[in-house]
Enzyme design. Structure first.
Site, mmCIF file in Angstrom:
data_model
loop_
_atom_site.group_PDB
_atom_site.id
_atom_site.type_symbol
_atom_site.label_atom_id
_atom_site.label_comp_id
_atom_site.label_asym_id
_atom_site.label_seq_id
_atom_site.Cartn_x
_atom_site.Cartn_y
_atom_site.Cartn_z
ATOM 1 N N ALA A 1 0.798 -1.233 0.000
ATOM 2 C CA ALA A 1 0.000 0.000 0.000
ATOM 3 C C ALA A 1 0.825 1.274 0.000
ATOM 4 O O ALA A 1 0.261 2.366 0.115
ATOM 5 C CB ALA A 1 -0.991 0.027 1.162
ATOM 6 N N ALA A 2 2.141 1.174 -0.172
ATOM 7 C CA ALA A 2 2.952 2.398 -0.240
ATOM 8 C C ALA A 2 2.554 3.240 -1.448
ATOM 9 O O ALA A 2 2.401 4.464 -1.351
ATOM 10 C CB ALA A 2 4.432 2.048 -0.294
ATOM 11 N N GLY A 3 2.373 2.584 -2.596
ATOM 12 C CA GLY A 3 1.955 3.318 -3.783
ATOM 13 C C GLY A 3 0.581 3.932 -3.626
ATOM 14 O O GLY A 3 0.334 5.066 -4.062
ATOM 15 N N ASP A 4 -0.332 3.196 -3.001
ATOM 16 C CA ASP A 4 -1.680 3.721 -2.769
ATOM 17 C C ASP A 4 -1.632 4.920 -1.830
ATOM 18 O O ASP A 4 -2.385 5.889 -1.996
ATOM 19 C CB ASP A 4 -2.580 2.643 -2.174
ATOM 20 C CG ASP A 4 -2.789 1.472 -3.117
ATOM 21 O OD1 ASP A 4 -2.737 1.689 -4.335
ATOM 22 O OD2 ASP A 4 -2.998 0.348 -2.623
#
Length: 305
Positions: A250-253
Site C-alpha cells: 500500500a505504499a503506492g496507494d
C-alpha cells in the site's frame, strides 16, 4: 471545507502471510504469520486521502459475504461517504499477499464483486462525481468502467488521476486526453511504455514514450529512489525520505492518496509530490495495507522533524 475526492475502484480483503522469502514455483514454505486486512487499491487510496485531510467518497462494489460488511465498515470508520459502495450477490474481492523478510511482496488478486462495477452502476452515482474536486481511478475494476470514469471526469472539468495498477500493457490511446496525472510505478510504466525501467534514466525514457503517445503529466514512483515528475520537456526527480522499511504493501496507494489530498487542498504539484512521498515513506514503516497509512498529523510531524 476539505477538498472533495471521489475514488472509483476496488475494495479487497487482503489475506496476508509473512514468510522468510517469496516462494518459487512449486515450492511450499512455512509462513510466519497470517492476517486479514481491509485493502484494495481503490479503498486504500480512499483511506489515504481521508486520513491525509480530504473529504472522500468511495464508488465500488462489495459482495454479499462477511468480507463485504467488513470492507464497508472499515471505510465508514474513516468517515468516508459510502453511499456509492454497492453490495452485489457473490464474493467480495480478495488479495492473497506474501511479504518476505526484506519487506518485498507478491500479490494475487481475485476480482469478485469488483468485476461488477459497470459503467451503468457508476452512471447511477453521477451526482457523486459532480460533487468532486478530484477523481481518482485505478485498474482493479473493469476497463470499460475506468474509461467511462475518465471520460466523465473530463466532461465535468474535474482533476483526473489514474494510477494504472495493475498494468499489463499499453492503455487505450483515447484515455490519455482525459487524464491530468498518470501515476505508475516502475513495473507499471514498463508495461505501459514498453521501456524496461530500472534507473532514473530509463524512467525518463519511459515517461517520454508515454508523453509521445498522448500522456500529459506523468509521475513515476520509484520506491526507495523517490519519484520522477515528467511534464512537457521537463523531468524533476524527488528523492525519497530515508526510513527503515517493514512492509511495502500500500505504499503506492498511500502516495496516490496523499498526492490527491494535497493537490486538492491547493498545494503545488511539487509540494503535493513531496507530501505523498512522506506519507508513503511512513506507511512502509508499518505492516499491512490500510493499517499502515499515516494520519495528516503524522506527516506534519515527520516533515517538521
Amino acid at each position: 471545507m476539505p477538498a472533495k475526492i471521489v475514488v472509483i475502484g476496488s475494495l479487497n480483503m487482503d489475506l496476508v502471510t509473512r514468510a522468510p522469502r517469496l516462494p518459487r514455483a512449486g515450492e511450499t514454505l512455512i509462513g510466519e504469520s497470517f492476517a486479514t486486512v481491509s485493502g484494495g487499491k481503490g479503498a486504500n487510496q480512499a483511506v489515504a486521502s481521508a486520513r491525509l485531510g480530504a473529504q472522500v467518497s468511495m464508488v465500488g462494489c462489495v459482495g454479499s459475504d462477511a468480507y463485504g460488511e467488513q470492507l464497508r465498515g472499515a471505510l465508514l470508520a474513516e468517515q468516508i461517504d459510502c453511499q456509492a459502495v454497492t453490495a452485489v450477490e457473490g464474493s467480495s474481492g480478495v488479495a492473497l499477499i506474501v511479504v518476505d523478510d526484506n519487506s518485498q511482496n507478491a500479490i494475487v488478486i481475485v476480482a469478485g464483486a469488483n468485476g461488477l462495477l459497470t459503467p451503468e452502476v457508476l452512471a447511477s452515482f453521477d451526482a457523486v462525481l459532480q460533487a468532486a474536486d478530484v477523481i481518482v481511478c485505478q485498474l482493479e475494476v473493469p476497463m470499460q468502467t475506468v474509461g467511462y470514469a475518465l471520460k466523465r471526469g473530463r466532461e465535468l472539468g474535474k482533476t483526473v488521476i489514474l494510477n494504472p495498477a495493475p498494468a499489463t500493457g499499453p492503455l487505450p490511446a483515447e484515455w490519455y486526453s482525459a487524464i491530468d496525472y498518470l501515476i505508475p510505478n516502475e513495473s507499471e510504466v514498463s508495461a505501459l511504455s514498453g521501456v524496461p525501467v530500472d534507473s532514473l534514466e530509463s524512467a525518463e525514457r519511459a515517461a517520454s514514450q508515454l508523453m509521445a503517445v498522448g500522456a500529459g503529466k506523468v509521475i513515476i514512483t520509484l520506491g526507495a529512489q523517490g519519484s520522477l515528475f515528467a511534464h512537457g520537456q521537463s523531468f524533476e526527480h524527488f528523492p525519497a525520505p530515508k526510513v527503515k522499511a517493514v512492509d511495502t504493501t500500500a505504499a503506492g496507494d498511500t502516495f496516490v492518496g496523499g498526492f490527491a489530498a494535497a493537490l486538492a487542498a491547493g498545494k503545488s504539484e511539487a509540494d503535493a509530490i513531496r507530501f505523498g512521498q512522506v506519507a508513503a515513506a511512513l506507511s512502509v514503516t508499518r505492516a499491512g495495507a490500510q493499517p499502515s497509512i499515516p494520519l495528516l498529523s503524522d506527516v506534519q510531524a515527520f516533515a517538521a522533524s
